[in-house]
Design an enzyme around this catalytic site. Sequence first.
Site, PDB file in Angstrom:
ATOM      1  N   LYS A 190      -3.651  -7.077   0.776  1.00 24.63           N
ATOM      2  CA  LYS A 190      -2.619  -6.380   0.062  1.00 24.63           C
ATOM      3  C   LYS A 190      -2.241  -4.941   1.047  1.00 24.63           C
ATOM      4  O   LYS A 190      -1.507  -4.222   0.519  1.00 24.63           O
ATOM      5  CB  LYS A 190      -3.201  -6.094  -1.251  1.00 24.63           C
ATOM      6  N   GLY A 210       0.654  -0.262   1.272  1.00 28.24           N
ATOM      7  CA  GLY A 210      -0.351  -1.351   0.171  1.00 28.24           C
ATOM      8  C   GLY A 210       0.282  -1.331  -1.190  1.00 28.24           C
ATOM      9  O   GLY A 210       1.032  -0.454  -1.519  1.00 28.24           O
ATOM     10  N   SER A 239      -6.179  -1.052 -10.919  1.00 27.39           N
ATOM     11  CA  SER A 239      -7.094  -1.014 -11.713  1.00 27.39           C
ATOM     12  C   SER A 239      -8.428  -0.176 -11.428  1.00 27.39           C
ATOM     13  O   SER A 239      -9.110   0.411 -12.349  1.00 27.39           O
ATOM     14  CB  SER A 239      -7.596  -2.652 -12.233  1.00 27.39           C
TER      15      SER A 239
END
Length: 184
Positions: free
Chosen positions: A43, A55, A134
């Site tokens: 990522k 990213g 998250s």
Amino acid sequence: MSHEDAKWYGTTILCVRKNQELVMIGDGQVSLGNTVLKSTAKKVRKMTSGNIVAGFAGSTADAFTLFERLENKLEQYPKQLVRAAVELAKDWRTDKYLRRLEAMLIVADKKVTLLLSGTGDVLEPEDGIIAIGSGGNFALSAARALIDIHDLNAETIARKAMKIAGDLCVFTNHELSMEKLICD
């Protein structure tokens, strides 16, 4: 939860700038609902001949669309990351197609680090540390706690912070990809 109701959940991307080093690091977990679909996704990547690192958190296809749009803006405004990012954010917020994209980006060059969102945000952190996803708040908190330890360089801080985020966030794992820039 049916497949149609399942949501793509997070990741953690962290960028740390300390002394003459910039590190962007991300975990590799891709989750759909409560299922891990992949543990080794990359990522974080270099853009424009390695002068910019980026990213993403969110939908992979959406992020790659945004990377492509950012590269186009960088072609229009060479060596002007802030200008390219602002132009992308304007398009992202106002374009009917782009508005539906569900991702956030961190982009950085040797001089500046920026967070880009679909709400038109182009934010530069005050302390050279920023995180999304998250587990972003876990990684951000850990990195801020470690940044003043003189023996630790940006890479060590980033790796330690991501370890903490991976230990705490179920949508973040310990399979990391990282890109570095040496800032003059």
